[in-house]
Design a protein around this motif. Structure first.
Motif, mmCIF file in Angstrom:
data_model
loop_
_atom_site.group_PDB
_atom_site.id
_atom_site.type_symbol
_atom_site.label_atom_id
_atom_site.label_comp_id
_atom_site.label_asym_id
_atom_site.label_seq_id
_atom_site.Cartn_x
_atom_site.Cartn_y
_atom_site.Cartn_z
ATOM 1 N N VAL A 43 0.862 -1.178 0.000
ATOM 2 C CA VAL A 43 0.000 0.000 0.000
ATOM 3 C C VAL A 43 0.898 1.227 0.000
ATOM 4 C CG1 VAL A 43 -1.748 1.314 1.295
ATOM 5 C CG2 VAL A 43 -1.807 -1.200 1.300
ATOM 6 N N MET A 44 0.572 2.196 -0.854
ATOM 7 C CA MET A 44 1.382 3.415 -0.917
ATOM 8 C C MET A 44 0.535 4.559 -1.451
ATOM 9 S SD MET A 44 3.481 2.377 -4.335
ATOM 10 C CE MET A 44 2.995 0.672 -4.240
ATOM 11 N N GLY A 45 1.068 5.754 -1.285
ATOM 12 C CA GLY A 45 0.464 6.927 -1.891
ATOM 13 C C GLY A 45 0.853 7.033 -3.362
ATOM 14 N N ARG A 46 0.115 7.869 -4.097
ATOM 15 C CA ARG A 46 0.355 8.028 -5.532
ATOM 16 C C ARG A 46 1.745 8.553 -5.830
ATOM 17 N NH1 ARG A 46 0.536 12.313 -8.212
ATOM 18 N NH2 ARG A 46 -0.572 13.498 -6.631
ATOM 19 N N LYS A 47 2.240 9.526 -5.064
ATOM 20 C CA LYS A 47 3.574 10.071 -5.324
ATOM 21 C C LYS A 47 4.639 8.992 -5.151
ATOM 22 C CE LYS A 47 2.543 14.819 -3.988
ATOM 23 N NZ LYS A 47 2.825 15.844 -2.978
ATOM 24 N N THR A 48 4.479 8.138 -4.155
ATOM 25 C CA THR A 48 5.435 7.039 -3.970
ATOM 26 C C THR A 48 5.380 6.112 -5.171
ATOM 27 O OG1 THR A 48 5.315 7.173 -1.561
ATOM 28 C CG2 THR A 48 6.062 5.076 -2.499
ATOM 29 N N PHE A 49 4.164 5.779 -5.617
ATOM 30 C CA PHE A 49 4.044 4.914 -6.788
ATOM 31 C C PHE A 49 4.730 5.556 -7.995
ATOM 32 C CE2 PHE A 49 2.067 3.490 -10.687
ATOM 33 C CZ PHE A 49 2.201 2.114 -10.568
ATOM 34 N N ILE A 100 0.208 -7.018 5.263
ATOM 35 C CA ILE A 100 0.223 -6.046 4.185
ATOM 36 C C ILE A 100 1.322 -5.044 4.529
ATOM 37 C CG2 ILE A 100 -2.193 -6.362 3.553
ATOM 38 C CD1 ILE A 100 -2.796 -3.686 4.915
ATOM 39 N N PHE A 101 1.943 -4.500 3.503
ATOM 40 C CA PHE A 101 3.095 -3.639 3.689
ATOM 41 C C PHE A 101 2.788 -2.218 3.235
ATOM 42 C CE2 PHE A 101 4.541 -7.965 2.860
ATOM 43 C CZ PHE A 101 5.292 -8.197 4.005
ATOM 44 N N ILE A 102 2.955 -1.276 4.159
ATOM 45 C CA ILE A 102 2.830 0.144 3.840
ATOM 46 C C ILE A 102 4.240 0.609 3.463
ATOM 47 C CG2 ILE A 102 2.197 2.423 4.712
ATOM 48 C CD1 ILE A 102 -0.233 0.894 5.274
ATOM 49 N N ILE A 103 4.378 1.197 2.254
ATOM 50 C CA ILE A 103 5.717 1.559 1.793
ATOM 51 C C ILE A 103 5.873 3.055 1.515
ATOM 52 C CG2 ILE A 103 6.104 -0.781 0.942
ATOM 53 C CD1 ILE A 103 5.860 0.432 -1.933
ATOM 54 N N GLY A 104 4.964 3.884 1.972
ATOM 55 C CA GLY A 104 5.141 5.318 1.833
ATOM 56 C C GLY A 104 3.968 5.988 1.167
ATOM 57 N N GLY A 105 4.068 7.256 1.110
ATOM 58 C CA GLY A 105 5.084 8.163 1.604
ATOM 59 C C GLY A 105 4.797 8.656 2.999
ATOM 60 N N GLY A 106 5.394 9.803 3.299
ATOM 61 C CA GLY A 106 5.356 10.342 4.647
ATOM 62 C C GLY A 106 3.962 10.496 5.227
ATOM 63 N N GLU A 107 3.029 11.012 4.447
ATOM 64 C CA GLU A 107 1.665 11.219 4.944
ATOM 65 C C GLU A 107 0.965 9.881 5.184
ATOM 66 O OE1 GLU A 107 -1.709 13.085 6.359
ATOM 67 O OE2 GLU A 107 0.336 13.818 6.136
ATOM 68 N N ILE A 108 1.194 8.924 4.311
ATOM 69 C CA ILE A 108 0.580 7.598 4.490
ATOM 70 C C ILE A 108 1.148 6.926 5.739
ATOM 71 C CG2 ILE A 108 0.193 5.329 3.448
ATOM 72 C CD1 ILE A 108 -1.213 7.768 2.013
ATOM 73 N N TYR A 109 2.456 7.043 5.946
ATOM 74 C CA TYR A 109 3.055 6.503 7.181
ATOM 75 C C TYR A 109 2.441 7.182 8.406
ATOM 76 C CZ TYR A 109 6.952 4.228 4.654
ATOM 77 O OH TYR A 109 7.728 3.431 3.850
ATOM 78 N N ARG A 110 2.312 8.506 8.358
ATOM 79 C CA ARG A 110 1.777 9.250 9.509
ATOM 80 C C ARG A 110 0.350 8.795 9.824
ATOM 81 N NH1 ARG A 110 -1.508 12.893 10.823
ATOM 82 N NH2 ARG A 110 -2.134 13.488 8.727
ATOM 83 N N GLN A 111 -0.477 8.689 8.782
ATOM 84 C CA GLN A 111 -1.869 8.307 8.998
ATOM 85 C C GLN A 111 -2.012 6.868 9.489
ATOM 86 O OE1 GLN A 111 -4.494 9.068 5.681
ATOM 87 N NE2 GLN A 111 -3.576 11.068 5.293
ATOM 88 N N SER A 112 -1.084 6.006 9.123
ATOM 89 C CA SER A 112 -1.242 4.583 9.431
ATOM 90 C C SER A 112 -0.404 4.083 10.597
ATOM 91 C CB SER A 112 -0.922 3.743 8.185
ATOM 92 O OG SER A 112 0.446 3.880 7.825
#
Length: 168
Positions: A43-49, A100-112
Motif C-alpha cells: 500500500v502506498m500513496g500516488r507520489k510514492t508509486f 500487508i506492507f505500507i511503503i510510503g510516503g510520509g503522509e501515508i506513514y503518519r496516517q497509518s
C-alpha cells in the motif's frame, strides 16, 4: 489476523526522501525491501508509486490518491487510507498472506502508524535535508531486533535494519 507492516528507510532526523526520491542509494537496503515485500500486498500513496516508475514485480499494489481519474493497469486505486487498507487485507486473505506492507510516503506513514503492528526500519547514518519525513516511533512499539551495523561499499553510508513490534 492480517498484520500491517511499515517498511521504510530513514535518516537520523526521520527524513525518508527529497524531491519525491530516496535521499540515498544503498543496494543492501533495496535488497532487504525486496525480500520483505516480494509476493506480498503493498500500500502506498500516488507520489510514492510515481517515484517507483512502474508496478513492482511479484506484488499486489494498492495506491491511495485523491485524484478520482487516476488509474494504472494492475493497480487497485483507493481514495483514502481506510479503503486501501480494507482492500489490501481482502487481497492478502485471498492470497493466503498474513501481512500487508505500507511503503510510503510520509503522509501515508503518519496516517497509518497507529494501525501498524510491525515497523521494519532501515536506520541510515546520515542527516539529509529532505522534504519528506517518517513519523516519530511512538512508545506503543518496542525494538525486538537490530542487525549489526553495516556499511555500503560504494557510498560508505552506515546503516542498520531494525524491527519494532507493537506492545501488547
Amino acid at each position: 489476523m492480517t498484520k500491517i507492516v511499515h517498511v521504510v528507510a530513514k535518516d537520523r532526523q526521520n527524513c525518508i526522501g527529497k524531491d519525491n526520491n530516496l535521499a540515498w542509494h544503498i543496494p543492501a537496503d533495496l535488497k532487504h525491501f525486496k525480500e520483505i515485500t516480494t509476493g506480498g500486498v503493498i500500500v502506498m500513496g500516488r507520489k510514492t508509486f510515481q517515484s517507483l516508475g512502474r508496478p513492482l514485480p511479484n506484488r499486489t499494489h494498492h495506491v491511495i490518491t485523491k485524484d478520482k481519474t487516476w488509474t494504472v493497469d494492475g493497480v487497485a486505486v483507493a481514495h483514502d487510507l481506510p479503503t486501501a487498507i480494507d482492500s489490501a487485507k481482502t487481497d492478502a486473505v485471498r492470497l493466503g498472506k498474513d501481512r500487508i506492507f505500507i511503503i510510503g510516503g510520509g503522509e501515508i506513514y503518519r496516517q497509518s502508524l497507529s494501525m501498524a503492528d510491525i515497523l521494519e526500519i532501515t536506520e541510515v547514518d546520515l542527516d539529509v535535508q529532505g522534504d519528506t519525513h517518517y513519523p516519530t516511533v511512538t512508545d506503543d512499539f518496542c525494538e525486538v531486533w537490530r542487525s549489526d551495523r553495516q556499511t555500503d561499499d560504494k557510498s560508505g553510508i552506515g546503516f542498520e535494519f531494525v524491527r519494532y513490534e507493537k506492545s501488547a
